[in-house]
Design a protein around this motif. Sequence first.
Motif, PDB file in Angstrom:
ATOM      1  N   THR A 340      26.308  32.504  27.309  1.00 25.18           N
ATOM      2  CA  THR A 340      25.484  31.871  26.288  1.00 25.18           C
ATOM      3  C   THR A 340      26.136  30.549  25.932  1.00 25.18           C
ATOM      4  O   THR A 340      27.154  30.506  25.227  1.00 25.18           O
ATOM      5  N   GLU A 341      25.536  29.465  26.421  1.00 28.15           N
ATOM      6  CA  GLU A 341      26.165  28.146  26.260  1.00 28.15           C
ATOM      7  C   GLU A 341      26.293  27.744  24.795  1.00 28.15           C
ATOM      8  O   GLU A 341      27.318  27.176  24.390  1.00 28.15           O
ATOM      9  N   ALA A 342      25.311  28.032  23.985  1.00 28.73           N
ATOM     10  CA  ALA A 342      25.341  27.616  22.581  1.00 28.73           C
ATOM     11  C   ALA A 342      26.524  28.205  21.832  1.00 28.73           C
ATOM     12  O   ALA A 342      27.026  27.594  20.877  1.00 28.73           O
ATOM     13  N   GLU A 343      26.987  29.378  22.270  1.00 30.59           N
ATOM     14  CA  GLU A 343      28.121  30.024  21.618  1.00 30.59           C
ATOM     15  C   GLU A 343      29.425  29.872  22.400  1.00 30.59           C
ATOM     16  O   GLU A 343      30.460  30.375  21.985  1.00 30.59           O
ATOM     17  N   LYS A 344      29.349  29.211  23.548  1.00 31.42           N
ATOM     18  CA  LYS A 344      30.499  29.115  24.467  1.00 31.42           C
ATOM     19  C   LYS A 344      30.982  30.525  24.839  1.00 31.42           C
ATOM     20  O   LYS A 344      32.168  30.786  24.943  1.00 31.42           O
ATOM     21  N   TYR A 345      30.010  31.421  25.032  1.00 33.70           N
ATOM     22  CA  TYR A 345      30.316  32.827  25.298  1.00 33.70           C
ATOM     23  C   TYR A 345      30.179  33.137  26.774  1.00 33.70           C
ATOM     24  O   TYR A 345      29.173  32.814  27.408  1.00 33.70           O
ATOM     25  N   ILE A 346      31.208  33.754  27.329  1.00 30.98           N
ATOM     26  CA  ILE A 346      31.152  34.337  28.667  1.00 30.98           C
ATOM     27  C   ILE A 346      31.615  35.782  28.536  1.00 30.98           C
ATOM     28  O   ILE A 346      32.695  36.051  28.000  1.00 30.98           O
ATOM     29  N   ALA A 347      30.791  36.712  28.991  1.00 22.51           N
ATOM     30  CA  ALA A 347      31.116  38.128  28.861  1.00 22.51           C
ATOM     31  C   ALA A 347      32.332  38.481  29.719  1.00 22.51           C
ATOM     32  O   ALA A 347      32.609  37.828  30.733  1.00 22.51           O
ATOM     33  N   PRO A 348      33.092  39.507  29.330  1.00 21.71           N
ATOM     34  CA  PRO A 348      34.163  40.002  30.207  1.00 21.71           C
ATOM     35  C   PRO A 348      33.566  40.378  31.558  1.00 21.71           C
ATOM     36  O   PRO A 348      32.647  41.201  31.624  1.00 21.71           O
ATOM     37  N   THR A 349      34.062  39.755  32.608  1.00 24.28           N
ATOM     38  CA  THR A 349      33.414  39.851  33.922  1.00 24.28           C
ATOM     39  C   THR A 349      34.394  40.283  34.988  1.00 24.28           C
ATOM     40  O   THR A 349      35.524  39.782  35.055  1.00 24.28           O
ATOM     41  N   VAL A 350      33.952  41.211  35.836  1.00 25.60           N
ATOM     42  CA  VAL A 350      34.734  41.651  36.993  1.00 25.60           C
ATOM     43  C   VAL A 350      33.956  41.276  38.254  1.00 25.60           C
ATOM     44  O   VAL A 350      32.753  41.558  38.355  1.00 25.60           O
ATOM     45  N   LEU A 351      34.635  40.652  39.203  1.00 24.53           N
ATOM     46  CA  LEU A 351      34.028  40.250  40.468  1.00 24.53           C
ATOM     47  C   LEU A 351      34.620  41.051  41.617  1.00 24.53           C
ATOM     48  O   LEU A 351      35.833  41.285  41.660  1.00 24.53           O
ATOM     49  N   THR A 352      33.781  41.465  42.549  1.00 27.14           N
ATOM     50  CA  THR A 352      34.258  42.056  43.804  1.00 27.14           C
ATOM     51  C   THR A 352      33.707  41.209  44.961  1.00 27.14           C
ATOM     52  O   THR A 352      33.000  40.227  44.745  1.00 27.14           O
ATOM     53  N   GLU A 353      34.062  41.625  46.171  1.00 26.84           N
ATOM     54  CA  GLU A 353      33.662  40.890  47.380  1.00 26.84           C
ATOM     55  C   GLU A 353      34.079  39.419  47.299  1.00 26.84           C
ATOM     56  O   GLU A 353      33.353  38.509  47.707  1.00 26.84           O
ATOM     57  N   VAL A 354      35.262  39.212  46.732  1.00 30.51           N
ATOM     58  CA  VAL A 354      35.800  37.863  46.574  1.00 30.51           C
ATOM     59  C   VAL A 354      36.616  37.508  47.809  1.00 30.51           C
ATOM     60  O   VAL A 354      37.467  38.290  48.250  1.00 30.51           O
ATOM     61  N   ALA A 355      36.382  36.319  48.346  1.00 33.88           N
ATOM     62  CA  ALA A 355      37.149  35.831  49.495  1.00 33.88           C
ATOM     63  C   ALA A 355      38.245  34.891  49.011  1.00 33.88           C
ATOM     64  O   ALA A 355      38.117  34.247  47.966  1.00 33.88           O
ATOM     65  N   GLU A 356      39.307  34.811  49.794  1.00 36.99           N
ATOM     66  CA  GLU A 356      40.415  33.939  49.442  1.00 36.99           C
ATOM     67  C   GLU A 356      39.969  32.482  49.326  1.00 36.99           C
ATOM     68  O   GLU A 356      40.541  31.707  48.561  1.00 36.99           O
ATOM     69  N   SER A 357      38.915  32.124  50.040  1.00 42.28           N
ATOM     70  CA  SER A 357      38.426  30.748  50.031  1.00 42.28           C
ATOM     71  C   SER A 357      37.454  30.456  48.888  1.00 42.28           C
ATOM     72  O   SER A 357      37.047  29.304  48.701  1.00 42.28           O
ATOM     73  N   ASP A 358      37.070  31.460  48.110  1.00 39.40           N
ATOM     74  CA  ASP A 358      36.134  31.245  47.014  1.00 39.40           C
ATOM     75  C   ASP A 358      36.735  30.317  45.958  1.00 39.40           C
ATOM     76  O   ASP A 358      37.953  30.312  45.737  1.00 39.40           O
ATOM     77  N   PRO A 359      35.883  29.540  45.271  1.00 39.50           N
ATOM     78  CA  PRO A 359      36.384  28.577  44.280  1.00 39.50           C
ATOM     79  C   PRO A 359      37.270  29.200  43.204  1.00 39.50           C
ATOM     80  O   PRO A 359      38.242  28.593  42.771  1.00 39.50           O
TER      81      PRO A 359
END
Length: 407
Positions: A340-359
């Motif tokens: 939510t940009e207006a609140e500068k909110y980013i939910a606690p997030t877990v990512l999988t299938e991440v590659a070493e080359s990902d940003p």
Amino acid sequence: MSSPPSPSSNRWFKALRRTRLGEPCLRTYPLECVDLLRRARIAFQAGRTLKEGFRLAQLEAVVRMLEEHECDFVDALGRDLHKPRFETVVFELITVKNEALHAISNLKKWMEPQSVEKNLSTSLDECLVISEPLGVVFIMGTWCSPVQMCLVPLVGAIAAGNCALISPSEYTVHTAELMNRLIPFYLDNECFHVVLAGISDLPEIVELKFDHAFFTGNREDGSKIALAAARTLTPVTLILGGKNPCYVDQHCDIATTVQRIAWARFHNAGQSIMAPSYILCHTDVKARLVQALKCCLMQFYGPDPRESRSFGRMVNLEFFNRTRELLWRSGKVVVGGQVTEAEKYIAPTVLTEVAESDPIMQQEVFGPVLPVLTVNDVDEAIAFINKQEKPLCVYAYSTNNKVHHNK
């Protein structure tokens, strides 16, 4: 040796700095900086900080300031970072108070001359090491722990008998202005001063020539500070962030592991230089680990972390946008992902299938995003870590002692 001339004033503080419309500005004019440094140096040369009683009084004043204005610090950090009261009290105020109380308890011993072992050439001499203060030090704090990273170094400077100029981060404007208001009221007005400046202006202030500089921040800004300090041969202490790996072995207590990782990664909305940046998880436990993380985040922050009073916000839109972009361009979201940009909110997030080359694996991340990668054994994890830049911290979870001691 005379001090080098100050940089031309037209290069300093070119514009008033605002974080959001209507907020107060952070600004210290160049002549004020020069004058504050001059006053501190005069006070130091007069021997004002040498006596144990003076140092004790200043350390006790730091403790008193934090105790008497706990609510003000909680309010300021709440406005800057949406920081929960518990996090502010435990990780900012109590940390500094304990440091000050430790210094108070040990100051007399630290100030005493220390005998050293004699050798053939000094056998007829009395050999002592006497600790002396350096002079005037410059302390540059960071926004992710704005009280701790300013005042813990200040406690050390006071205990060692130094004068100091303190520069709180411009990003946490309310906390910076609170310290600017309180420190002159509690600490000696000739020895200790607050400088309100932007990160881009710090290298030029460092060039005014201090006896030591202490900086906490990212590598890019740290390089500029080190370069500026080198021009005047100023010794510098750099505490720089990086990507901190976390290895999770197949032999570990998953429930305990995820609670510790989730707390370390997501407190202060992931804005910590000590937080684990990514997990290297043994393939055999990946599914259990991810499921346990989902349950743990539900336990910590409820079904909607946005409504939780225990979860913070990004410090400003610049860091919000950067983290959101890394999140969207990397891996697969299995937990969280809402923004939510207006609140500068980013939910606690877990990512999988991440590659070493990902940003998200190529940049330092100050935000509540946790990538999970898999490895086949501890040796593969070590090889992966050794390919990266040297981290500030490395975490390992295993019930196998051989894993803990594996180099």
